[in-house]
Design a protein around this motif. Structure first.
Motif, PDB file in Angstrom:
ATOM      1  N   CYS A 144       0.980  -1.520  -0.276  1.00  0.00           N
ATOM      2  CA  CYS A 144      -0.625   0.078  -0.064  1.00  0.00           C
ATOM      3  C   CYS A 144       0.773   1.933   0.179  1.00  0.00           C
ATOM      4  O   CYS A 144       2.199   1.261  -0.080  1.00  0.00           O
ATOM      5  N   ILE A 145       0.337   2.211  -0.387  1.00  0.00           N
ATOM      6  CA  ILE A 145       1.129   4.276  -0.271  1.00  0.00           C
ATOM      7  C   ILE A 145       0.544   4.534   1.143  1.00  0.00           C
ATOM      8  O   ILE A 145      -0.232   4.116   1.421  1.00  0.00           O
ATOM      9  N   VAL A 146       1.556   5.602   1.544  1.00  0.00           N
ATOM     10  CA  VAL A 146       1.751   6.142   1.918  1.00  0.00           C
ATOM     11  C   VAL A 146       2.597   8.043   2.052  1.00  0.00           C
ATOM     12  O   VAL A 146       3.087   8.001   1.158  1.00  0.00           O
ATOM     13  N   ASP A 147       1.804   8.493   2.899  1.00  0.00           N
ATOM     14  CA  ASP A 147       1.941  10.125   2.477  1.00  0.00           C
ATOM     15  C   ASP A 147       2.392  11.099   3.297  1.00  0.00           C
ATOM     16  O   ASP A 147       2.106  12.368   3.153  1.00  0.00           O
ATOM     17  N   SER A 148       1.922  10.343   4.472  1.00  0.00           N
ATOM     18  CA  SER A 148       2.419  11.228   6.121  1.00  0.00           C
ATOM     19  C   SER A 148       2.451  10.376   6.676  1.00  0.00           C
ATOM     20  O   SER A 148       2.558   9.258   7.250  1.00  0.00           O
ATOM     21  N   ALA A 149       3.142  11.248   7.821  1.00  0.00           N
ATOM     22  CA  ALA A 149       4.010  10.270   9.046  1.00  0.00           C
ATOM     23  C   ALA A 149       2.886  10.622   9.789  1.00  0.00           C
ATOM     24  O   ALA A 149       2.959   9.007  10.623  1.00  0.00           O
ATOM     25  N   ASP A 150       1.929  10.916   9.994  1.00  0.00           N
ATOM     26  CA  ASP A 150       0.603  10.575  10.678  1.00  0.00           C
ATOM     27  C   ASP A 150      -0.342   8.759  10.589  1.00  0.00           C
ATOM     28  O   ASP A 150      -0.437   8.061  11.621  1.00  0.00           O
ATOM     29  N   VAL A 152       1.667   6.455   8.606  1.00  0.00           N
ATOM     30  CA  VAL A 152       2.166   5.912   8.682  1.00  0.00           C
ATOM     31  C   VAL A 152       2.282   5.272  10.324  1.00  0.00           C
ATOM     32  O   VAL A 152       3.075   4.160  10.757  1.00  0.00           O
ATOM     33  N   GLU A 153       2.803   6.356  11.221  1.00  0.00           N
ATOM     34  CA  GLU A 153       2.469   6.387  12.461  1.00  0.00           C
ATOM     35  C   GLU A 153       1.600   4.974  12.867  1.00  0.00           C
ATOM     36  O   GLU A 153       1.692   4.089  13.544  1.00  0.00           O
ATOM     37  N   GLN A 154       0.205   5.127  12.543  1.00  0.00           N
ATOM     38  CA  GLN A 154      -0.901   4.569  13.125  1.00  0.00           C
ATOM     39  C   GLN A 154      -0.756   3.281  12.364  1.00  0.00           C
ATOM     40  O   GLN A 154      -1.554   1.691  12.574  1.00  0.00           O
ATOM     41  N   LEU A 155      -0.042   3.010  10.502  1.00  0.00           N
ATOM     42  CA  LEU A 155      -0.188   1.482  10.065  1.00  0.00           C
ATOM     43  C   LEU A 155       0.922   0.452  11.367  1.00  0.00           C
ATOM     44  O   LEU A 155       1.105  -0.062  11.157  1.00  0.00           O
ATOM     45  N   GLY A 156       2.131   1.635  11.447  1.00  0.00           N
ATOM     46  CA  GLY A 156       2.985   1.490  12.358  1.00  0.00           C
ATOM     47  C   GLY A 156       2.732   0.657  13.745  1.00  0.00           C
ATOM     48  O   GLY A 156       2.665  -0.396  13.403  1.00  0.00           O
ATOM     49  N   LEU A 191      10.060   9.521   5.906  1.00  0.00           N
ATOM     50  CA  LEU A 191      10.877   8.329   5.299  1.00  0.00           C
ATOM     51  C   LEU A 191      10.992   8.096   6.950  1.00  0.00           C
ATOM     52  O   LEU A 191      12.051   7.311   7.964  1.00  0.00           O
ATOM     53  N   GLU A 192      10.728   8.854   7.876  1.00  0.00           N
ATOM     54  CA  GLU A 192      11.888   9.213   9.564  1.00  0.00           C
ATOM     55  C   GLU A 192      10.513   7.815   9.956  1.00  0.00           C
ATOM     56  O   GLU A 192      11.401   7.744  10.882  1.00  0.00           O
ATOM     57  N   ALA A 193       9.200   8.203   9.955  1.00  0.00           N
ATOM     58  CA  ALA A 193       8.053   7.689  10.264  1.00  0.00           C
ATOM     59  C   ALA A 193       8.358   6.254  10.330  1.00  0.00           C
ATOM     60  O   ALA A 193       8.493   5.211  11.274  1.00  0.00           O
ATOM     61  N   ILE A 194       9.126   5.692   8.975  1.00  0.00           N
ATOM     62  CA  ILE A 194       8.730   4.203   8.832  1.00  0.00           C
ATOM     63  C   ILE A 194       9.759   3.946   8.854  1.00  0.00           C
ATOM     64  O   ILE A 194       9.510   2.572  10.048  1.00  0.00           O
ATOM     65  N   ALA A 195      11.068   4.862   9.150  1.00  0.00           N
ATOM     66  CA  ALA A 195      12.611   3.815  10.295  1.00  0.00           C
ATOM     67  C   ALA A 195      11.741   3.303  11.662  1.00  0.00           C
ATOM     68  O   ALA A 195      12.385   2.806  12.302  1.00  0.00           O
ATOM     69  N   ARG A 196      11.126   4.470  12.256  1.00  0.00           N
ATOM     70  CA  ARG A 196      10.733   4.096  13.687  1.00  0.00           C
ATOM     71  C   ARG A 196      10.222   3.075  13.829  1.00  0.00           C
ATOM     72  O   ARG A 196       9.901   1.925  14.832  1.00  0.00           O
TER      73      ARG A 196
END
Length: 425
Positions: A144-150, A152-156, A191-196
């Motif tokens: 799936c695709i991501v375009d926001s840190a928010d 990404v945080e929810q998915l992570g 990218l920083e959010a994904i890395a977390r």
């Protein structure tokens, strides 16, 4: 290929465009046993009709086109939402199927699709849970695709809580467009959010949708920027999947995307995935115009001979001729797209005659209005047309025609019904 829920599905006798006798039970793919023929009035009209030979032509044409560029094809399934057609696309060589919602992904999976690119953000707990349930199958591959840190945080957090790992693609966008990051700052925040979340999220590539742009120069600039961003992220070791995916292409600019992205594919570290969906049935409206533009600018398409063919028509009866220059047809907004142009009269058949005849443009038959179940057909004063005649209509924009039909008929060149296609909108 695994097919779960839909194997052996039966024709719904209560769907429009069929005329089944209630209580009859027959599998979708065994429809030929009914010995229906459209011209013999074995089918209740209006009906949505797919032409088997044209579908086969379009499948081969697009697969041959992407092969010329050495790229992959993941056709957008939202056009048809028909797992039977998805399987045909995969059997012809498609890399996977593109979809837009968690519901669509689940329908495709249970129809046998094992690789899905969801060209959309995955938002909401139940939607995430639906995908997590599918990821319990180790053979199922999902992006799936991501375009926001928010986002990404929810998915992570969610996928970490259910101990699943999710492939995500960074989506690039343009000012005034749809979704996608607009700036280096937004991109870096994502990218920083994904890395977390290294245990629950994997950055698998980059995605965009160029169809929000209207000018070729703008499209090419956007695509070239995406190639450079992907190369940079690859050189920095940001991708958890090798080769990294770079994906784009709706049904209007797929040739330009193939040209620009194929250069990156040749380097071996990037896998190009194109996502046009309307090619399967094509049309006589917006996508016919798009194909004419493609033929005008693209040498590969030009050398491939006959292009995509319109493979979907709607058949309906003449119900009334209340005035000498007007006929009322049993076809309406509940049956056909009308956002990109009215249905166009293409064939005229009088039951009992030998074969349908083509309606020439200079006859000036024209739909000039639609209601829910009726179409207003303008005809010349001396037109040879009667109540009970059958008219076949070409359409513009197949996506918004398919979603009006639960089941569609596949016919051979003699108008014999060979299969019934089920949709899941």
């Amino acid at each position: 290929m695994k097919v779960t829920n839909y194997q052996g599905a039966t024709i719904d006798p209560y769907s429009k465009g069929l005329g089944m006798v209630p209580g009859t039970s027959i599998q979708l793919t065994d429809a030929a046993r009914l010995e229906w023929n459209l011209l013999d009035e074995d089918v209740s009209l209006p009906a949505a009709v797919l032409y088997a030979d044209r579908i086969a032509h379009n499948l081969k044409w697009m697969q041959d086109f992407v092969a010329e560029y050495g790229v992959k094809l993941a056709p957008h399934g939202k056009t048809t939402m028909a797992p039977q057609l998805f399987r045909r696309q995969l059997e012809t060589g498609a890399w996977g199927i593109t979809l837009a919602t968690a519901h669509q992904v689940r329908a495709a999976y249970h129809g046998g699709v094992q690789r899905v690119l969801m060209a959309n953000q995955l938002v909401g707990r139940r939607n995430m849970m639906m995908i997590a349930e599918l990821l319990s199958d180790p053979e199922f591959e999902f992006f799936c695709i991501v375009d926001s840190a928010d986002g990404v945080e929810q998915l992570g957090k969610f996928f970490g809580s259910v101990r699943k790992q999710l492939n995500v693609l960074l989506e690039l966008g343009v000012p005034g467009g749809r979704t996608g990051v607009r700036s280096p700052g937004q991109r870096n925040a994502v990218l920083e959010a994904i890395a977390r979340y290294p245990d629950s999220l994997k950055l698998a590539g980059v995605e965009l949708y160029e169809g929000v742009l209207q000018e070729e120069g703008q499209v090419r600039d956007f695509l070239r920027s995406a190639v450079e961003i992907t190369r940079t992220l690859s050189s920095e070791g940001r991708f958890a999947r090798l080769p990294a995916i770079l994906s784009g292409a709706g049904s209007a600019w797929y040739d330009v995307v193939a040209e620009e992205f194929a250069k990156a594919s040749a380097e071996g570290q990037i896998e190009i995935v194109l996502r046009p969906g309307c090619y399967l049935t094509h049309d006589v409206g917006i996508y016919k115009k798009a194909q004419n533009d493609i033929f005008a600018r693209n040498p590969v398409a030009k050398k491939m001979g006959e292009g995509l063919l319109p493979a979907l028509q709607l058949w309906a009866y003449v119900q009334s001729i209340p005035e000498p220059d007007r006929a009322i047809i049993g076809l309406g907004k509940r049956d056909s797209a009308f956002d990109a142009g009215m249905p166009e009269p293409a064939k005229h058949y009088r039951p009992g005659t030998e074969a349908p005849r083509t309606i020439a443009k200079d006859e000036k038959w024209e739909i000039f209005g639609l209601m829910d179940q009726h179409a207003y057909l303008r005809i010349p004063m001396n037109a040879d047309i009667k109540v009970g005649d059958m008219i076949a209509f070409d359409i513009s924009h197949p996506c918004l025609t398919f979603d009006k039909w639960r089941q569609l008929l596949v016919v051979d060149p003699s108008y014999r019904v060979t299969e019934v296609i089920e949709t899941f909108f």
